[in-house]
Write an enzyme that holds these catalytic residues in place. Structure first.
Site, PDB file in Angstrom:
ATOM      1  N   THR A  22      10.970 -48.605   5.146  1.00 30.07           N
ATOM      2  CA  THR A  22      11.816 -47.158   5.143  1.00 30.07           C
ATOM      3  C   THR A  22      12.846 -47.401   4.270  1.00 30.07           C
ATOM      4  OG1 THR A  22      12.775 -47.619   7.284  1.00 30.07           O
ATOM      5  CG2 THR A  22      10.582 -46.432   7.208  1.00 30.07           C
ATOM      6  N   PHE A  29       4.663 -44.274   9.485  1.00 33.98           N
ATOM      7  CA  PHE A  29       3.604 -43.590   9.606  1.00 33.98           C
ATOM      8  C   PHE A  29       4.016 -42.479  10.883  1.00 33.98           C
ATOM      9  CE2 PHE A  29       0.589 -45.396   6.886  1.00 33.98           C
ATOM     10  CZ  PHE A  29       1.056 -46.666   6.851  1.00 33.98           C
ATOM     11  N   ARG A  30       4.800 -42.894  11.775  1.00 30.09           N
ATOM     12  CA  ARG A  30       4.966 -42.299  13.166  1.00 30.09           C
ATOM     13  C   ARG A  30       6.389 -41.984  13.649  1.00 30.09           C
ATOM     14  NH1 ARG A  30       1.093 -46.036  13.056  1.00 30.09           N
ATOM     15  NH2 ARG A  30      -0.914 -45.388  13.585  1.00 30.09           N
ATOM     16  N   VAL A  98       1.197 -52.947   3.746  1.00 32.78           N
ATOM     17  CA  VAL A  98       0.322 -53.179   2.661  1.00 32.78           C
ATOM     18  C   VAL A  98       0.891 -53.182   1.345  1.00 32.78           C
ATOM     19  CG1 VAL A  98      -1.660 -52.149   3.810  1.00 32.78           C
ATOM     20  CG2 VAL A  98      -0.159 -50.776   2.795  1.00 32.78           C
ATOM     21  N   ASP A  99       2.367 -53.220   1.262  1.00 32.45           N
ATOM     22  CA  ASP A  99       3.132 -52.900  -0.004  1.00 32.45           C
ATOM     23  C   ASP A  99       3.550 -54.312  -0.637  1.00 32.45           C
ATOM     24  OD1 ASP A  99       5.658 -52.416   2.343  1.00 32.45           O
ATOM     25  OD2 ASP A  99       5.332 -54.185   1.799  1.00 32.45           O
ATOM     26  N   HIS A 114      -3.333 -55.707   7.624  1.00 36.12           N
ATOM     27  CA  HIS A 114      -4.183 -54.395   7.077  1.00 36.12           C
ATOM     28  C   HIS A 114      -4.363 -54.255   5.598  1.00 36.12           C
ATOM     29  CE1 HIS A 114      -2.101 -52.438  10.926  1.00 36.12           C
ATOM     30  NE2 HIS A 114      -3.143 -53.394  11.132  1.00 36.12           N
ATOM     31  N   SER A 181       7.947 -51.887  14.059  1.00 38.72           N
ATOM     32  CA  SER A 181       6.509 -51.260  14.457  1.00 38.72           C
ATOM     33  C   SER A 181       6.709 -50.449  15.815  1.00 38.72           C
ATOM     34  CB  SER A 181       5.679 -52.452  14.263  1.00 38.72           C
ATOM     35  OG  SER A 181       4.329 -51.940  14.831  1.00 38.72           O
ATOM     36  N   SER A 182       5.722 -49.448  15.649  1.00 40.91           N
ATOM     37  CA  SER A 182       5.654 -48.751  17.044  1.00 40.91           C
ATOM     38  C   SER A 182       4.677 -49.475  17.776  1.00 40.91           C
ATOM     39  CB  SER A 182       5.049 -47.145  16.583  1.00 40.91           C
ATOM     40  OG  SER A 182       3.925 -47.188  15.951  1.00 40.91           O
TER      41      SER A 182
HETATM   42  N1  APR Z   1      14.811 -50.089  11.195  1.00 40.49           N
HETATM   43  C1  APR Z   1      14.145 -50.132  12.528  1.00 40.49           C
HETATM   44  N2  APR Z   1      13.184 -49.410  12.915  1.00 40.49           N
HETATM   45  C2  APR Z   1      12.667 -48.412  11.954  1.00 40.49           C
HETATM   46  C3  APR Z   1      13.083 -48.300  10.539  1.00 40.49           C
HETATM   47  C4  APR Z   1      14.393 -48.998  10.171  1.00 40.49           C
HETATM   48  N3  APR Z   1      15.089 -48.885   8.855  1.00 40.49           N
HETATM   49  N4  APR Z   1      12.464 -47.212  10.072  1.00 40.49           N
HETATM   50  C5  APR Z   1      11.542 -46.954  10.911  1.00 40.49           C
HETATM   51  N5  APR Z   1      11.764 -47.547  11.905  1.00 40.49           N
HETATM   52  C6  APR Z   1      10.785 -47.750  13.193  1.00 40.49           C
HETATM   53  C7  APR Z   1      10.193 -46.331  13.554  1.00 40.49           C
HETATM   54  O1  APR Z   1      10.866 -45.784  14.448  1.00 40.49           O
HETATM   55  C8  APR Z   1       8.901 -46.674  13.972  1.00 40.49           C
HETATM   56  O2  APR Z   1       8.839 -46.544  15.428  1.00 40.49           O
HETATM   57  O3  APR Z   1       9.500 -48.242  12.564  1.00 40.49           O
HETATM   58  C9  APR Z   1       8.365 -48.026  13.342  1.00 40.49           C
HETATM   59  C10 APR Z   1       7.271 -47.612  12.533  1.00 40.49           C
HETATM   60  O4  APR Z   1       6.089 -47.375  13.382  1.00 40.49           O
HETATM   61  P1  APR Z   1       4.905 -46.825  12.465  1.00 40.49           P
HETATM   62  O5  APR Z   1       5.236 -45.702  11.589  1.00 40.49           O
HETATM   63  O6  APR Z   1       3.815 -46.577  13.537  1.00 40.49           O
HETATM   64  O7  APR Z   1       4.388 -48.092  11.464  1.00 40.49           O
HETATM   65  P2  APR Z   1       3.380 -49.448  12.028  1.00 40.49           P
HETATM   66  O8  APR Z   1       3.869 -49.736  13.567  1.00 40.49           O
HETATM   67  O9  APR Z   1       3.702 -50.188  11.052  1.00 40.49           O
HETATM   68  O10 APR Z   1       2.114 -48.851  11.898  1.00 40.49           O
HETATM   69  C11 APR Z   1       0.877 -49.555  12.227  1.00 40.49           C
HETATM   70  O11 APR Z   1      -0.669 -48.017  11.706  1.00 40.49           O
HETATM   71  O12 APR Z   1      -1.259 -46.111  10.382  1.00 40.49           O
HETATM   72  C12 APR Z   1      -1.357 -47.646  10.567  1.00 40.49           C
HETATM   73  O13 APR Z   1      -2.288 -49.052   8.943  1.00 40.49           O
HETATM   74  C13 APR Z   1      -1.121 -48.255   9.417  1.00 40.49           C
HETATM   75  O14 APR Z   1      -0.125 -50.596   9.275  1.00 40.49           O
HETATM   76  C14 APR Z   1      -0.068 -49.079   9.924  1.00 40.49           C
HETATM   77  C15 APR Z   1      -0.342 -49.273  11.447  1.00 40.49           C
END
Ligand code: APR
Length: 237
Positions: A22, A29-30, A98-99, A114, A181-182
Site C-alpha cells: 500500500t 484487499f480488506r 503478486v506484484d 498466490h 496481512s489480515s
Molecule cells: N502498514 C501496515 N499494515 C498495513 C499497511 C501498512 N502500510 N497497509 C495495509 N495494511 C494492513 C491492513 O490493515 C490489512 O489488515 O494490511 C492488511 C492487508 O490485508 P488484506 O487486504 O486482506 O491483504 P492480504 O492479507 O494480503 O490478502 C490475502 O487475499 O484477496 C486475496 O489473493 C488475495 O493475496 C490476497 C489474499
C-alpha cells in the site's frame, strides 16, 4: 523488542501481504477504509468462474490492476528485506502478493503463494508471456486459447512447489514475521500457526488487528515502512 527478536533469531521467515505494497500506491484487499474488496466481490472477479462467465469484466479488472502495478515501484521496506536476506538476517519470504516487488527489490528466496501478476499464460497450451498483453488487450493465444494472468484465482490450488517451500521454511523458522496481512486467506494464514507450534517467536506487523494477534509474541499496529526503517536503523548500530 523487535530488534532483540530479530538479532537473536537464526532462521527468520517473513510472510508478506498486500499491506506491504500500500505504501507503493497499490490498494490492499480488506482494509476497513479503502480495501479493494470493499467495492467488488473477489469471487465475482478473481475466480475461475468469473474468467469463464464474466470474461470482459475479468479482463477489465486485471487490465486495471496490471496498469496500476506497472506504474508502481517497491517501497523502502522491500529493499530492507532484500538487504537483510543478503546479510543473512532473513532466510525466506513467503508472499501472498503478486506484484513481484520482493524480487524487483533484490530478494532471491521468495515463495509466491498466490502466483504473479507480472506475467500471463495461455489456459490451453501454457505458453507464458509479459503482462503487457493485457494492456494491449491481446488476450488470444496463437493456439486459440485464452491468455490469463499468472495469479492463483479463488477456487484454484496454490502451486505445489510454493506450498512445499513454505512448509519447509516454516518448520525451520525460529522467528516468523507477518507483514501487512489480515491473515484471512488460507493456506497462507496457517503458516504463522505452524511456526508458533514449532516453537518459533511470532511477530505480526499490521495496521489493523488480526484474529491471530492474541497468539503472537509481539504485535505492532503501525505502518510497515516506519517499523522496518526503525529496525534497519537499530540493526545497523
Ligand atoms: N502498514 C501496515 N499494515 C498495513 C499497511 C501498512 N502500510 N497497509 C495495509 N495494511 C494492513 C491492513 O490493515 C490489512 O489488515 O494490511 C492488511 C492487508 O490485508 P488484506 O487486504 O486482506 O491483504 P492480504 O492479507 O494480503 O490478502 C490475502 O487475499 O484477496 C486475496 O489473493 C488475495 O493475496 C490476497 C489474499
Amino acid at each position: 523488542m523487535l530488534t532483540d527478536l530479530f538479532r537473536e533469531a537464526k532462521h527468520t521467515v517473513v510472510l508478506s501481504g498486500a499491506g506491504m505494497s500500500t505504501e507503493s500506491g497499490l490498494p490492499d484487499f480488506r482494509s476497513a477504509l479503502d480495501g479493494m474488496w470493499n467495492e467488488v466481490d473477489p469471487l465475482q472477479l478473481a475466480s475461475r468462474e468469473a474468467m469463464r462467465d464474466e470474461r470482459d469484466l475479468f479482463i477489465r479488472f486485471y487490465k486495471h490492476r496490471i496498469q496500476k502495478l506497472r506504474a508502481a515501484r517497491p517501497n523502502a521496506g522491500y529493499y530492507h528485506l532484500a538487504d537483510w536476506e543478503r546479510n543473512g538476517d532473513v532466510s525466506c519470504i513467503l508472499t501472498q502478493n503478486v506484484d513481484g516487488f520482493h524480487q524487483h527489490a533484490g530478494s532471491l528466496n521468495v515463495s509466491e503463494l498466490h502466483g504473479t501478476l507480472c506475467n500471463v499464460y495461455c489456459d490451453e497450451c501454457g505458453e507464458t508471456g509479459s503482462n503487457e498483453s493485457y494492456i494491449n488487450e491481446e488476450i488470444n493465444c496463437s493456439c486459440g486459447g485464452f491468455k490469463r494472468p499468472g495469479v492463483v484465482l479463488f477456487g484454484e490450488p496454490i502451486p505445489l512447489n510454493a506450498i512445499h517451500q513454505a512448509k519447509l521454511e516454516t518448520k525451520k523458522a525460529d522467528l516468523f514475521i507477518v507483514l501487512g496481512s489480515s491473515l484471512q486467506v488460507s493456506p497462507a494464514n496457517v503458516f504463522p500457526i505452524e511456526a508458533k507450534r514449532n516453537g518459533a517467536k511470532l511477530v505480526i506487523v499490521n495496521q489493523e488487528e488480526t484474529e491471530y494477534d492474541s497468539m503472537a509474541d509481539l504485535v505492532i499496529h503501525e505502518k510497515i515502512g516506519e517499523v522496518l526503517s526503525k529496525l534497519a536503523r537499530a540493526n545497523s548500530d
